[in-house]
Write an enzyme that holds these catalytic residues in place. Structure first.
Site, short mmCIF file in Angstrom:
data_model
loop_
_atom_site.label_atom_id
_atom_site.label_comp_id
_atom_site.label_asym_id
_atom_site.label_seq_id
_atom_site.Cartn_x
_atom_site.Cartn_y
_atom_site.Cartn_z
N HIS A 1 0.82 -1.22 0.00
CA HIS A 1 0.00 0.00 0.00
C HIS A 1 0.85 1.27 0.00
O HIS A 1 0.34 2.34 -0.30
CB HIS A 1 -1.04 -0.01 1.13
CG HIS A 1 -0.53 0.39 2.48
ND1 HIS A 1 -0.18 -0.51 3.46
CD2 HIS A 1 -0.32 1.62 3.02
CE1 HIS A 1 0.21 0.15 4.53
NE2 HIS A 1 0.14 1.44 4.30
N ASP B 1 -0.06 -7.46 1.54
CA ASP B 1 0.43 -6.07 1.59
C ASP B 1 1.96 -6.05 1.62
O ASP B 1 2.57 -5.60 2.58
CB ASP B 1 -0.18 -5.36 2.81
CG ASP B 1 -0.01 -3.86 2.73
OD1 ASP B 1 0.43 -3.35 1.68
OD2 ASP B 1 -0.32 -3.19 3.74
N GLN C 1 0.58 5.94 11.57
CA GLN C 1 0.64 6.40 10.18
C GLN C 1 2.06 6.86 9.80
O GLN C 1 2.69 7.61 10.53
CB GLN C 1 -0.34 7.56 9.93
CG GLN C 1 -1.79 7.12 9.84
CD GLN C 1 -2.42 6.88 11.20
OE1 GLN C 1 -2.21 7.65 12.12
NE2 GLN C 1 -3.16 5.80 11.34
N GLY C 2 2.53 6.38 8.67
CA GLY C 2 3.88 6.73 8.21
C GLY C 2 4.90 5.68 8.57
O GLY C 2 6.03 5.70 8.07
N ASP C 3 4.54 4.77 9.47
CA ASP C 3 5.42 3.65 9.81
C ASP C 3 5.23 2.48 8.84
O ASP C 3 6.03 1.54 8.83
CB ASP C 3 5.16 3.15 11.24
CG ASP C 3 5.60 4.14 12.29
OD1 ASP C 3 6.64 4.79 12.10
OD2 ASP C 3 4.89 4.27 13.31
N SER C 4 4.19 2.52 8.06
CA SER C 4 3.86 1.42 7.15
C SER C 4 5.05 1.01 6.29
O SER C 4 5.85 1.85 5.87
CB SER C 4 2.73 1.83 6.21
OG SER C 4 1.52 1.63 6.88
N1 ARG Z 1 -1.36 2.29 7.40
C1 ARG Z 1 -0.37 2.99 8.17
C2 ARG Z 1 0.68 3.57 7.23
O1 ARG Z 1 0.44 3.63 6.04
C3 ARG Z 1 0.21 2.12 9.24
C4 ARG Z 1 -0.75 2.00 10.32
C5 ARG Z 1 -0.31 1.11 11.39
N2 ARG Z 1 -1.32 1.22 12.38
C6 ARG Z 1 -1.28 0.62 13.55
N3 ARG Z 1 -2.22 0.84 14.40
N4 ARG Z 1 -0.30 -0.21 13.84
O2 ARG Z 1 1.68 4.10 7.65
#
Ligand code: ARG
Length: 263
Positions: A82, A128, A217-220
């Site tokens: 993603h 993913d 968010q941003g750790d993905s």
């Molecule tokens: N989707 C998020 C990203 O794009 C990562 C989210 C992780 N969330 C969590 N609750 N662990 O960075």
């Protein structure tokens, strides 16, 4: 006309209220001031890429960090699908050896190819995972991938580490520095309770039952590490660090052969 406008405002107000509910942590969520811990990743602390040289971040061509990744070979980075699905390789950079996003430390590599798992649709439906091929080699240590025999690393309670430059609270601002934290691997049943779409072949969850520590968010795309191996890539979650909602990671061992085929 006035009636139509009033209706429009009612709809807008309801939308704003709903979005507010989605992004605001419940009053019961522990805050950094409650715990006395600085709000890093969520509930972690500053760490250095000199200790974890395989942790990298993905940036736009103008340098904006948008995801994490893991160096698994001199010219290969594993990340989340993603993060890069629909992106061009030419507009993507991999930053290595830079703890502080506001510095110029380390190296910026170009990307020559992006492979996205062919079954990937959305993060919450699995697959993913993606592999980036770099335009230049990075001389560094790499993190080995978990293999299908590494079942022990996925056992509930296994101590795992998370890393990233993402936000320190849901809807908050991204961290300037690389942060790391420790979270236990969650059982499939716990994860399934939290997420009805949980797939035990495609995903693995990690987090404390009480929340407080998580990727955000941003750790993905960044690493979930156990036993010196890459066991997961940060994928999704409900909010961040909420009790009962662990973080969800792409289960690397399940993709061992498809990833290896790209290396
Ligand atoms: N989707 C998020 C990203 O794009 C990562 C989210 C992780 N969330 C969590 N609750 N662990 O960075």
């Amino acid at each position: 006309m006035a009636k139509t406008l009033r209706r429009l405002f009612t709809v807008l107000a309801a939308t704003v209220a709903a979005v507010g509910l989605m992004t605001t942590a419940p009053a019961s969520a522990e805050t950094s001031s409650d715990t006395g811990v600085s709000p890093f990743i969520v509930g972690g602390s500053r760490v250095s890429t000199s200790t974890y040289p395989w942790v990298v971040y993905l940036a736009t061509s103008t340098g904006g960090q948008f995801c994490g990744g893991t160096l698994v070979k001199a010219n290969k980075v594993v990340t989340a699908a993603h993060c890069v699905s629909g992106r061009s390789a030419s507009s993507t950079r991999v930053v290595h050896g830079r703890d502080d996003k506001q510095s110029t430390a380390g190296t910026v590599a170009t990307v020559s190819r992006i492979w996205v798992h062919p079954s990937y649709r959305t993060a919450s439906s699995g697959y993913d995972v993606a592999v980036l091929t770099l335009g230049t080699n990075i001389n560094s240590t790499y993190l080995p991938l978990a293999t299908p025999s590494d079942t022990a690393l996925y056992a509930a309670g296994t101590s795992a580490r998370i890393y990233g430059w993402g936000t320190t609270s849901s809807g908050g601002s991204a961290s300037r520095y690389l942060l790391g934290a420790t979270v236990p691997v969650t059982s499939d049943s716990t994860c399934r309770t939290a997420y009805s779409n949980y797939s035990p072949t495609s995903m693995v969850c990690a987090g404390y039952p009480q929340g407080g520590t998580d990727t955000c968010q941003g750790d993905s795309g960044g690493p979930l590490v156990a036993g010196g191996k890459l066991i997961g890539a940060t994928s999704f979650g409900r909010g961040c660090a909420l009790a009962g909602y662990p973080g969800v990671y792409a289960r690397i061992a399940s993709y061992y052969s498809v990833i290896t085929a790209q290396l």
